[in-house]
Design a protein around this motif. Structure first.
Motif, mmCIF file in Angstrom:
data_model
loop_
_atom_site.group_PDB
_atom_site.id
_atom_site.type_symbol
_atom_site.label_atom_id
_atom_site.label_comp_id
_atom_site.label_asym_id
_atom_site.label_seq_id
_atom_site.Cartn_x
_atom_site.Cartn_y
_atom_site.Cartn_z
ATOM 1 N N VAL A 264 -9.033 25.469 5.401
ATOM 2 C CA VAL A 264 -8.049 24.606 4.730
ATOM 3 C C VAL A 264 -7.833 23.370 5.600
ATOM 4 C CG1 VAL A 264 -6.872 26.491 3.531
ATOM 5 C CG2 VAL A 264 -6.094 25.807 5.809
ATOM 6 N N ALA A 265 -7.201 22.358 5.033
ATOM 7 C CA ALA A 265 -6.901 21.139 5.795
ATOM 8 C C ALA A 265 -5.622 20.522 5.252
ATOM 9 C CB ALA A 265 -8.053 20.145 5.709
ATOM 10 N N ILE A 266 -4.941 19.770 6.104
ATOM 11 C CA ILE A 266 -3.723 19.070 5.700
ATOM 12 C C ILE A 266 -4.010 17.577 5.621
ATOM 13 C CG2 ILE A 266 -1.334 18.517 6.289
ATOM 14 C CD1 ILE A 266 -1.206 21.207 7.774
ATOM 15 N N TYR A 267 -3.953 17.046 4.409
ATOM 16 C CA TYR A 267 -4.101 15.610 4.160
ATOM 17 C C TYR A 267 -2.838 15.136 3.428
ATOM 18 C CZ TYR A 267 -9.091 16.682 4.777
ATOM 19 O OH TYR A 267 -10.302 17.114 5.243
ATOM 20 N N TYR A 268 -1.874 14.524 4.116
ATOM 21 C CA TYR A 268 -1.912 14.046 5.489
ATOM 22 C C TYR A 268 -0.631 14.502 6.164
ATOM 23 C CZ TYR A 268 -5.729 11.400 3.612
ATOM 24 O OH TYR A 268 -6.902 11.059 2.995
ATOM 25 N N PRO A 269 -0.720 15.020 7.400
ATOM 26 C CA PRO A 269 0.468 15.558 8.059
ATOM 27 C C PRO A 269 1.441 14.485 8.548
ATOM 28 C CG PRO A 269 -1.400 15.651 9.542
ATOM 29 C CD PRO A 269 -1.938 15.213 8.210
ATOM 30 N N VAL A 270 0.929 13.260 8.758
ATOM 31 C CA VAL A 270 1.774 12.150 9.222
ATOM 32 C C VAL A 270 1.518 10.944 8.324
ATOM 33 C CG1 VAL A 270 2.442 10.698 11.161
ATOM 34 C CG2 VAL A 270 1.535 13.006 11.595
ATOM 35 N N PRO A 271 2.542 10.442 7.626
ATOM 36 C CA PRO A 271 2.348 9.239 6.805
ATOM 37 C C PRO A 271 1.948 8.051 7.675
ATOM 38 C CG PRO A 271 4.448 10.312 6.307
ATOM 39 C CD PRO A 271 3.922 10.953 7.548
ATOM 40 N N VAL A 272 1.268 7.091 7.071
ATOM 41 C CA VAL A 272 0.756 5.947 7.827
ATOM 42 C C VAL A 272 1.884 5.179 8.509
ATOM 43 C CG1 VAL A 272 -0.578 3.804 7.691
ATOM 44 C CG2 VAL A 272 -1.239 5.769 6.298
ATOM 45 N N HIS A 273 3.035 5.077 7.862
ATOM 46 C CA HIS A 273 4.121 4.279 8.449
ATOM 47 C C HIS A 273 4.710 4.925 9.697
ATOM 48 C CE1 HIS A 273 6.726 7.109 6.189
ATOM 49 N NE2 HIS A 273 7.678 6.747 7.032
ATOM 50 N N ARG A 274 4.353 6.177 9.958
ATOM 51 C CA ARG A 274 4.823 6.864 11.161
ATOM 52 C C ARG A 274 3.754 6.935 12.247
ATOM 53 N NH1 ARG A 274 8.231 12.143 8.881
ATOM 54 N NH2 ARG A 274 10.038 10.972 8.111
ATOM 55 N N ALA B 140 4.834 1.489 0.286
ATOM 56 C CA ALA B 140 5.510 1.927 -0.929
ATOM 57 C C ALA B 140 5.445 3.450 -1.027
ATOM 58 C CB ALA B 140 4.865 1.291 -2.152
ATOM 59 N N ASP B 141 6.335 4.005 -1.848
ATOM 60 C CA ASP B 141 6.388 5.449 -2.034
ATOM 61 C C ASP B 141 5.403 5.891 -3.115
ATOM 62 O OD1 ASP B 141 7.283 7.931 -1.259
ATOM 63 O OD2 ASP B 141 9.243 7.785 -2.218
ATOM 64 N N VAL B 142 5.228 7.195 -3.232
ATOM 65 C CA VAL B 142 4.255 7.768 -4.165
ATOM 66 C C VAL B 142 4.937 8.758 -5.108
ATOM 67 C CG1 VAL B 142 2.300 7.476 -2.601
ATOM 68 C CG2 VAL B 142 3.624 9.599 -2.530
ATOM 69 N N ASP B 143 4.225 9.076 -6.171
ATOM 70 C CA ASP B 143 4.684 10.056 -7.149
ATOM 71 C C ASP B 143 4.515 11.467 -6.585
ATOM 72 O OD1 ASP B 143 5.305 10.552 -10.193
ATOM 73 O OD2 ASP B 143 3.640 11.894 -9.698
ATOM 74 N N MET B 144 5.488 12.331 -6.806
ATOM 75 C CA MET B 144 5.433 13.686 -6.259
ATOM 76 C C MET B 144 4.338 14.529 -6.909
ATOM 77 S SD MET B 144 7.453 14.212 -3.704
ATOM 78 C CE MET B 144 7.681 15.987 -3.610
ATOM 79 N N ILE C 142 0.846 -1.188 0.000
ATOM 80 C CA ILE C 142 0.000 0.000 0.000
ATOM 81 C C ILE C 142 0.886 1.245 0.000
ATOM 82 C CG2 ILE C 142 -1.739 -1.251 1.357
ATOM 83 C CD1 ILE C 142 -0.990 0.601 3.730
ATOM 84 N N PRO C 143 0.356 2.396 -0.391
ATOM 85 C CA PRO C 143 1.108 3.630 -0.202
ATOM 86 C C PRO C 143 1.063 4.044 1.264
ATOM 87 C CG PRO C 143 -1.049 4.135 -1.081
ATOM 88 C CD PRO C 143 -0.957 2.634 -1.032
ATOM 89 N N SER C 144 2.099 4.725 1.719
ATOM 90 C CA SER C 144 2.061 5.271 3.074
ATOM 91 C C SER C 144 1.406 6.640 3.089
ATOM 92 C CB SER C 144 3.466 5.362 3.666
ATOM 93 O OG SER C 144 3.414 5.816 5.008
ATOM 94 N N PHE C 145 1.413 7.319 1.945
ATOM 95 C CA PHE C 145 0.766 8.632 1.868
ATOM 96 C C PHE C 145 -0.699 8.423 1.508
ATOM 97 C CE2 PHE C 145 -0.134 12.875 0.019
ATOM 98 C CZ PHE C 145 0.203 13.625 1.131
ATOM 99 N N ASN D 231 9.543 10.611 -1.046
ATOM 100 C CA ASN D 231 8.468 11.466 -1.546
ATOM 101 C C ASN D 231 7.332 11.570 -0.532
ATOM 102 O OD1 ASN D 231 10.025 11.570 -3.835
ATOM 103 N ND2 ASN D 231 8.670 10.312 -5.093
ATOM 104 N N THR D 232 6.999 10.435 0.057
ATOM 105 C CA THR D 232 5.954 10.411 1.085
ATOM 106 C C THR D 232 6.272 11.381 2.209
ATOM 107 O OG1 THR D 232 5.342 8.118 0.608
ATOM 108 C CG2 THR D 232 4.876 8.931 2.830
ATOM 109 N N ASN D 233 7.486 11.316 2.713
ATOM 110 C CA ASN D 233 7.868 12.164 3.839
ATOM 111 C C ASN D 233 7.899 13.638 3.450
ATOM 112 O OD1 ASN D 233 8.102 9.946 5.553
ATOM 113 N ND2 ASN D 233 10.249 9.610 5.014
ATOM 114 N N GLN D 234 8.330 13.927 2.232
ATOM 115 C CA GLN D 234 8.366 15.321 1.788
ATOM 116 C C GLN D 234 6.953 15.876 1.605
ATOM 117 O OE1 GLN D 234 10.942 16.121 -1.568
ATOM 118 N NE2 GLN D 234 10.002 18.119 -1.958
ATOM 119 N N LEU D 235 6.076 15.083 0.997
ATOM 120 C CA LEU D 235 4.702 15.551 0.787
ATOM 121 C C LEU D 235 4.007 15.851 2.107
ATOM 122 C CD1 LEU D 235 3.589 13.173 -2.100
ATOM 123 C CD2 LEU D 235 3.889 15.652 -2.238
ATOM 124 N N ALA D 236 4.243 15.027 3.117
ATOM 125 C CA ALA D 236 3.608 15.250 4.419
ATOM 126 C C ALA D 236 3.983 16.604 5.006
ATOM 127 C CB ALA D 236 3.990 14.130 5.373
#
Length: 369
Positions: free
Chosen positions: A309-319, A103-107, A81-84, A334-339
């Motif tokens: 506004v809202a932040i989706y998602y501030p913490v990746p699932v793996h964290r 798994a990681d995601v596309d930026m 699954i993606p973490s983001f 990418n996941t960590n940067q997007l968060a």
């Protein structure tokens, strides 16, 4: 001008003449669980997605869990699954006893990367759950290729993508099963919780229905441990009425996105959402990336201007708590940067152009300070 992030009452005001009498008719019927109202919605939703079957359940999370149970995924199995994504994607995997592999995601699309999936394959892998995040379809051609080569199931997490498509094929019809959520703020939203499973496989559909009704197809003839997970008749009637408007709702979201793109095109400090070739993005969220570490300051500024506004998602699932230590951080850059960069702007169909312009104006004002 105040701008809400979401305002459900606007859609109700728009549809109340269509909704009120049919809902009252369901109430008067006394048939609140199962029955023709639910059957009709399931048929109509399956036809909309171009699948043979649709099985109503209690939520999008239940749709994921029951899909995996129907595919006999459980202890000892791994699911990529993606973490983001929202926590429920990983939660569902863990709740059937399987192990989520992140798994990681596309930026740009923020959807799962096929090359990251391939790196996570093992002898224990049974399935992939691509998330059509924020209403943008995941790269299903590549994912289906990987699944076919490795004899894996694909469970589409379509909880945010009712009406999205890839090469003209609706999400929910691109894998083994599709799992949809009808949470009130979704593009197709109920007046409470609800979900549905789509599939072209009759056996999976029958098993899914059985799992959602305490493991039984006949009353008091329980064959397995299941769940109490059903889509009730009132929600089914509301959803059936709204389904006729879904394409219009999605087009209005797309028009709102076009306006944001126009108003924000010259703001160098942000990255706007993208729509991949052959993808039909239905903008469950309009999510921008704020560069140079300014996201949290922008969010605070917009809230001070009474902009929702809202932040989706501030913490990746793996964290998140149950999954801490389950992934290698270096595999998810990418996941960590997007968060740290993403923020979602108001995008609901009933938003008006002046409100969109106000949001864009305040964003420009922040960066001009």
């Amino acid at each position: 001008m105040s701008v809400p992030f979401f305002e459900l009452t606007r859609q109700y005001a728009r549809l109340k003449e269509e909704l009120n009498l049919p809902v009252l008719k369901v109430l008067s019927s006394g048939m609140y669980i199962d029955g023709e109202v639910l059957d009709a919605f399931e048929r109509n939703f399956a036809a909309y997605c171009n699948t043979k079957y649709a099985v109503g359940v209690g939520s999008g999370t239940d749709a994921l869990i029951i899909s995996m149970r129907a595919l006999d995924i459980g202890a000892g199995d791994e699911v990529i699954i993606p973490s983001f994504t929202f926590f429920a994607t990983g939660e569902a995997v863990a709740n059937v006893g399987a192990t989520p592999i992140f798994a990681d995601v596309d930026m740009d699309t923020m959807c799962i990367l096929p090359e990251s999936i391939e790196k996570k394959l093992s002898a224990k892998t049974r399935a992939i759950i691509p998330v059509h995040l924020f209403g943008h379809p995941a790269p299903m051609d590549e994912i289906n290729r990987i699944a076919a080569q490795n004899e894996l199931y694909i469970i589409e997490d379509a909880c945010q993508s009712a009406g999205a498509s890839l090469d003209g094929h609706k999400t929910g019809s691109l894998g083994t099963t599709g799992a949809f959520s009808f949470f009130p703020t979704k593009n197709l939203g109920a007046a409470g919780d609800g979900g549905i499973i789509t599939t072209n496989n009759q056996d999976i559909a029958l098993k899914s229905r059985k799992f959602g009704s305490h493991g039984a197809t006949k009353k008091y003839q329980n064959e397995m441990l299941g769940y109490n997970s059903r889509l009730d008749s009132i929600q089914a009637k509301i959803l059936d009425i709204k389904l006729a408007h879904l394409d219009q709702f999605n087009e209005q979201r797309r028009e709102n996105a076009r306006l944001y793109n126009k108003f924000l095109a010259d703001v160098e400090q942000i990255k706007l959402p993208v729509e991949s070739t052959c993808a039909y993005h239905i903008y469950h969220q309009y999510t921008i990336r704020v560069l140079d570490g300014q996201r949290d300051e922008l969010v605070q500024f917009l809230k001070e201007q009474d902009i929702g506004v809202a932040i989706y998602y501030p913490v990746p699932v793996h964290r998140l708590g149950p999954f801490v230590g389950c992934a290698d951080e270096k595999d998810l850059p990418n996941t960590n940067q997007l968060a740290e960069e993403v923020v979602s702007l108001p995008i609901f169909p009933e938003l008006n152009p002046d409100e969109i312009e106000q949001v864009a104006h305040q964003i420009k004002r922040f960066f001009a300070l």
